[in-house]
Scaffold this active site. Sequence first.
Site, short mmCIF file in Angstrom:
data_model
loop_
_atom_site.label_atom_id
_atom_site.label_comp_id
_atom_site.label_asym_id
_atom_site.label_seq_id
_atom_site.Cartn_x
_atom_site.Cartn_y
_atom_site.Cartn_z
N ARG A 20 0.81 -1.23 0.00
CA ARG A 20 0.00 0.00 0.00
C ARG A 20 0.83 1.28 0.00
O ARG A 20 0.30 2.38 -0.19
CB ARG A 20 -0.97 -0.01 1.19
CG ARG A 20 -2.20 -0.85 0.90
CD ARG A 20 -3.23 -0.69 1.97
NE ARG A 20 -2.89 -1.45 3.16
CZ ARG A 20 -3.33 -1.16 4.39
NH1 ARG A 20 -4.08 -0.09 4.58
NH2 ARG A 20 -2.99 -1.91 5.42
N THR A 91 3.59 -14.13 10.19
CA THR A 91 4.44 -13.60 11.26
C THR A 91 5.12 -14.71 12.07
O THR A 91 6.26 -14.55 12.52
CB THR A 91 3.62 -12.71 12.21
OG1 THR A 91 2.46 -13.44 12.63
CG2 THR A 91 3.17 -11.43 11.53
C1 UD1 Z 1 -0.42 -8.91 12.93
C2 UD1 Z 1 -1.02 -9.79 14.01
C3 UD1 Z 1 -2.30 -9.15 14.55
C4 UD1 Z 1 -2.02 -7.76 15.06
C5 UD1 Z 1 -1.33 -6.92 13.96
C6 UD1 Z 1 -0.90 -5.62 14.52
C7 UD1 Z 1 -0.39 -12.01 13.37
C8 UD1 Z 1 -0.83 -13.28 12.73
N1 UD1 Z 1 -1.30 -11.06 13.45
O1 UD1 Z 1 -1.35 -8.81 11.89
O2 UD1 Z 1 -2.79 -9.94 15.59
O3 UD1 Z 1 -3.20 -7.14 15.49
O4 UD1 Z 1 -0.18 -7.62 13.47
O5 UD1 Z 1 -0.42 -4.81 13.48
O6 UD1 Z 1 0.74 -11.89 13.78
N2 UD1 Z 1 5.75 -9.85 8.43
C9 UD1 Z 1 6.86 -10.56 8.06
N3 UD1 Z 1 6.69 -11.74 7.42
C10 UD1 Z 1 5.47 -12.24 7.14
C11 UD1 Z 1 4.33 -11.48 7.52
C12 UD1 Z 1 4.51 -10.29 8.17
O7 UD1 Z 1 7.99 -10.14 8.32
O8 UD1 Z 1 5.41 -13.33 6.57
C13 UD1 Z 1 5.96 -8.56 9.13
C14 UD1 Z 1 5.41 -7.38 8.37
O9 UD1 Z 1 6.41 -6.82 7.55
C15 UD1 Z 1 5.02 -6.45 9.47
C16 UD1 Z 1 4.64 -7.38 10.61
O10 UD1 Z 1 5.22 -8.62 10.32
O11 UD1 Z 1 6.11 -5.67 9.91
C17 UD1 Z 1 3.12 -7.52 10.78
O12 UD1 Z 1 2.58 -8.00 9.58
P1 UD1 Z 1 1.16 -7.54 9.08
O13 UD1 Z 1 0.81 -8.32 7.85
O14 UD1 Z 1 1.11 -6.07 9.04
O15 UD1 Z 1 0.24 -7.96 10.30
P2 UD1 Z 1 -0.91 -9.00 10.36
O16 UD1 Z 1 -0.37 -10.36 10.15
O17 UD1 Z 1 -2.02 -8.55 9.49
#
Ligand code: UD1
Length: 470
Positions: A20, A91
């Site tokens: 985004r 995550t």
């Molecule tokens: C995650 C949480 C959610 C929380 C939210 C807060 C999980 C499953 N969910 O949501 O409970 O309310 O954060 O913002 O953890 N990232 C990686 N690798 C991946 C996926 C993500 O490094 O495979 C990093 C992203 O770059 C980011 C962070 O993890 O910095 C969070 O990822 P994002 O997709 O924004 O969060 P959600 O999984 O939607």
Amino acid sequence: MTQKVEAVDVVIMAAGKGTRMKSKLPKVLHLLAGRPLLQHVMDTACGLGVRSMVLVTGHGAAEVETACGRQVSESTHFDLKFVRQEPQLGTGHAVQQAVPVLPEDGVTLILNGDVPLIEADTLRALLQECAGDKLALLTVDMPDPTGYGRIVRAGDVVQTIVEHKDATPAQREIREIYTGVMALPTARLKQWLARLRNDNSQAEFYLTDIVKFAVADGAPVVACKTADRVQVDGVNSPVQLAELERAYQLRLAKRFMEQGVRLADPARFDVRGELLCAQDVSIDVNCIFEGQVSLGEDVRIGANCVIANASIEAGAVIHPFTHIDGERLGVSVGEGALIGPFARLRPGARLGAEVHIGNFVEVKNSTLARGAKANHLAYLGDAIVGERVNFGAGSITANYDGANKHRTVIEADVHVGSNCVLVAPLTLGAGGTVGGGSTLTKDTPAGALSVARGKQVSIANWSRPQKSKS
Ligand code: UD1
Ligand code: CA
């Protein structure tokens, strides 16, 4: 004093794409207050005195690693490790990549590279709740919790985190959400990560699933709720980035005002680096401070100034629309000096006390002694200017011969008239005067009047050409 906690190892998740942002630049390298988002998180973690830091990269990994490695080696000697997550499967999968480099003893603190404004005190409180043996979650109440993981409690006790997409309508009513920050004993983290499955609506490995494992294992889970949303807000879009930038700047502005700095408008004030202000400093609207800037007592900064890497001594006044950029060499402005409006000070400008630099005057790599003045339309480059020198309107140092830069020395009390070209290398002897319009290529003796221009000629009774009658 806070109680001594276990050794803390930090894992920062920064593998996500940041679609985004609609940018070529990896999201965590976008700037907030002049620093990459990730740098804010790393600096805050450094401030906690943690043992090591593991950065999980994925999208734009090489670029992110280079940017961070550079920043860290510049500022601290820190144990920083990089692990890559490719592809990005959630995550939980991200933190799994860090497992091989996380020491078994101690506590792991998990942070997000795109949540820049988290503060050290908040993290310290979370680590204290963790106390080396609990799973401590940082949570916040959101007016609109759509998209976030919900904190599901039974009574007061945290039971699980359910992701928005997997939540029941009743669970979606819960306003308390997981911020993405947690602290827990590393040995436990490793056990629980090994049990993650991706049988959920997004087919991702959710880090948040470890909460239910903790509950099942009878391990204590605590939720630490913060009231400060700005600290836990993530950046996903340019709009959110700008919102956090304003929130950050406003906080900073308030801190300066509490110290006594008078800001004409805290909403029109930007610091992208470190600003130090002595007593009774006042700053008008739309000023930007970058790098290291210090302002001495009673300094006044007019509207619309951009000031970078400079030290402005007590009582100096910087009039509106002045641009100062010291880059690596720095700029110094002496006590009681008057600069601008519309002045430009470049790297290596060293101005003594009471120096006056007026409109459309550029100074680069030059030293001006006490009381020297260049008030209008001038250029001083690679010059050493003595006390009380007056440098006339439109005069310049011709410091560059197309290949090399040369010095100009203007000794004390010299008066340089208007529109002079001083072809360096050149020394003007003390107390001398240079006639307006002179182009000087040779040194001048002290006390002399030096003129180097065509002699004035007047032709009597000159009749101008007449329009021809056709
Ligand atoms: C995650 C949480 C959610 C929380 C939210 C807060 C999980 C499953 N969910 O949501 O409970 O309310 O954060 O913002 O953890 N990232 C990686 N690798 C991946 C996926 C993500 O490094 O495979 C990093 C992203 O770059 C980011 C962070 O993890 O910095 C969070 O990822 P994002 O997709 O924004 O969060 P959600 O999984 O939607
Ligand atoms: Ca996601």
